[in-house]
Design an enzyme around this catalytic site. Structure first.
Site, short mmCIF file in Angstrom:
data_model
loop_
_atom_site.label_atom_id
_atom_site.label_comp_id
_atom_site.label_asym_id
_atom_site.label_seq_id
_atom_site.Cartn_x
_atom_site.Cartn_y
_atom_site.Cartn_z
N THR A 56 0.97 -1.29 0.05
CA THR A 56 -0.02 0.02 0.14
C THR A 56 0.88 1.23 -0.04
OG1 THR A 56 -1.61 1.27 1.30
CG2 THR A 56 -0.15 -0.16 2.60
N TYR A 64 -2.38 0.50 10.01
CA TYR A 64 -2.40 -0.32 8.74
C TYR A 64 -1.13 -0.35 7.85
CZ TYR A 64 -3.88 -1.00 3.87
OH TYR A 64 -3.76 -1.59 2.68
#
Ligand code: UDP
Length: 332
Positions: free
Chosen positions: A121, A145
Site C-alpha cells: 500500500t 495499517y
C-alpha cells in the site's frame, strides 16, 4: 492424479481479489481462492474456481492446497484495509495483516512456492517528502495499517535473501471502480472508501456524505489521492507474475496513475457523472490521513511493462456507479 499448476489467490472473494480471479481466467491461468469470507462474498468467486473457506494464516490448510494444486505463485490480498479502523484496533491489524502473512510466507518457503505477489500500500510512505512518490523515498507509515503492511515487505525482503523465492510487493494507491464488463465490483457491508461512499450517496443509498478535513495543505484543503482503476490494478499483478516468472529480481513497486484528485474534486466528478446533487457535509479530519498521496509509476511501466487502460476518473466513477446500481440491496 495430480492437478496442473495453479495460482493461489488469498482474499479472492474480496473486492480486488475477485477482479484478479477474472483477470487470471482471462489470461488462461488456473486460480484457486482461499478466503475467510469475513468481508468477501462467496458469490464473487466465478463458478468453477475452487474456493476454500479459511485463513491465509492456516498452515495446515495452505500447505495442503500448495501440494494438491502444485501452487506456482501466491497472490496475497487477504487483509484488513480500513485506515481509521487500524488506529482503533492495531492488534487486530497486526494479527490479520502481519502475523497471517508471515505464516503464509513460511508455508510458501516450506513447500517450495517460487513466487509471491503481495498486496502492499501507499500507506507505507506515511507523509511523503514530495509527490509524486517514487519507491526510493523513505518508508515511514503513520498508521497501524501501513505499518502492518510494511512489516510484511520486510519479511519478504529478508526471506527472499535466504530462500529460493521471489516477490513483488505492489504498493497500491487508491483502488476504485469496477469490472468494465459488470461482472465484479466493490461489495462491502460497511463501505468506507471515498468513491464507493460518493456513488452510494448519488444513488440515494445513503443520506449525503462527509468530507473528512478541509484544512489540509492542498489547493482546496481536502486530501489528495491517486485513484487507480481496479482492472488496471489486476493487470499489474499479471504483469508482476510474468516478471517474476522471467527470473527477474524481487521488487517493491507503486501502482497508481501519477495523478492526484482532491476529495472535493472526486465528489464533483461523481455528481457530474451521476447527474445527482447530493448533500456534502464538511467535517473534521479523520485519524491517520496523510494530506497528499500521488504515485510515481515509472517503475511499474518500465520494469513490469504495465500499461494502464482506464486512467480516467470519470470512467472509474462510471464503472463504480454501474456496479452500485446492480448490487442487491442486501449488500451495500
Ligand atoms: N474520505 C472522505 N469521506 C468519506 C470517505 C473518505 O472525505 O466518506 C476521504 C478520506 O479522509 C481520505 C480520502 O477520502 O482523505 C480517501 O479515503 P479512503 O478511505 O477512500 O482511502 P485511504 O486513502 O484512506 O486508503
Amino acid at each position: 492424479m495430480s492437478e496442473p499448476r495453479h495460482i493461489l489467490v488469498s482474499g479472492g472473494a474480496g473486492y480486488i481479489g475477485s477482479h484478479m480471479v477474472l483477470a487470471l481466467l482471462e489470461a488462461g491461468e488456473r486460480p484457486i481462492v482461499v478466503d475467510d469470507l469475513s468481508t468477501g462474498f462467496r458469490s464473487a468467486v466465478p463458478a468453477g474456481v475452487p474456493l476454500f473457506e479459511g485463513s491465509s494464516g492456516d498452515a495446515a490448510l495452505i500447505g495442503g492446497l500448495i501440494a494438491r494444486y502444485q501452487i506456482e505463485a501466491i497472490i496475497h490480498f487477504a487483509a484488513s484495509i480500513v485506515v481509521p479502523d487500524s488506529v482503533l484496533h492495531p492488534l487486530a491489524y497486526y494479527a490479520n495483516n502481519t502475523v497471517n502473512a508471515r505464516a503464509l510466507i513460511a508455508c510458501a518457503v516450506e513447500h517450495g512456492v517460487p513466487h509471491i505477489v503481495f498486496s502492499s500500500t501507499a500507506a507505507v510512505y506515511g507523509e511523503p517528502d514530495r509527490v509524486p512518490i517514487d519507491e526510493q523515498q523513505p518508508t515511514a507509515p503513520i498508521n497501524p495499517y501501513g505499518r502492518s503492511k510494511l512489516m510484511v515487505e520486510w519479511i519478504l525482503e529478508d526471506t527472499a535473501k535466504a530462500h529460493p523465492i521471489s516477490y513483488a510487493a505492489l504498493r497500491y494507491f487508491n483502488v476504485a471502480g469496477a469490472d468494465p464488463q459488470g461482472r465484479a465490483g466493490q461489495s462491502a457491508r460497511n463501505a468506507t472508501h471515498l468513491i464507493k461512499i460518493a456513488v452510494q450517496a448519488a444513488l440515494g443509498k445513503r443520506a449525503g456524505m462527509d468530507v473528512f478535513g478541509t484544512d489540509y495543505p492542498t489547493p482546496d484543503g481536502s486530501c489528495i489521492r491517486d485513484y487507480v482503476h481496479v482492472a488496471d490494478l489486476a493487470q499489474a499483478h499479471l504483469d508482476a507474475l510474468r516478471y517474476l516468472r522471467g527470473g527477474k529480481p524481487s521488487l517493491a513497486c507503486n501502482i497508481g496513475y501519477q495523478q492526484g484528485f482532491s476529495v472535493l474534486e472526486v465528489i464533483d466528478t461523481v455528481k457530474r457523472v451521476s447527474g445527482v446533487d447530493f448533500e456534502v457535509r464538511l467535517r473534521e479530519r479523520r485519524a491517520g490521513d496523510p494530506a497528499s498521496l500521488v504515485a510515481s509509476n515509472q517503475r511499474a511501466i518500465s520494469r513490469l511493462g504495465w500499461t494502464p487502460r482506464y486512467n480516467d476518473l470519470e470512467t472509474i466513477v462510471r464503472h463504480a456507479l454501474d456496479w452500485e446500481r446492480r448490487l442487491p440491496s442486501a449488500i451495500d
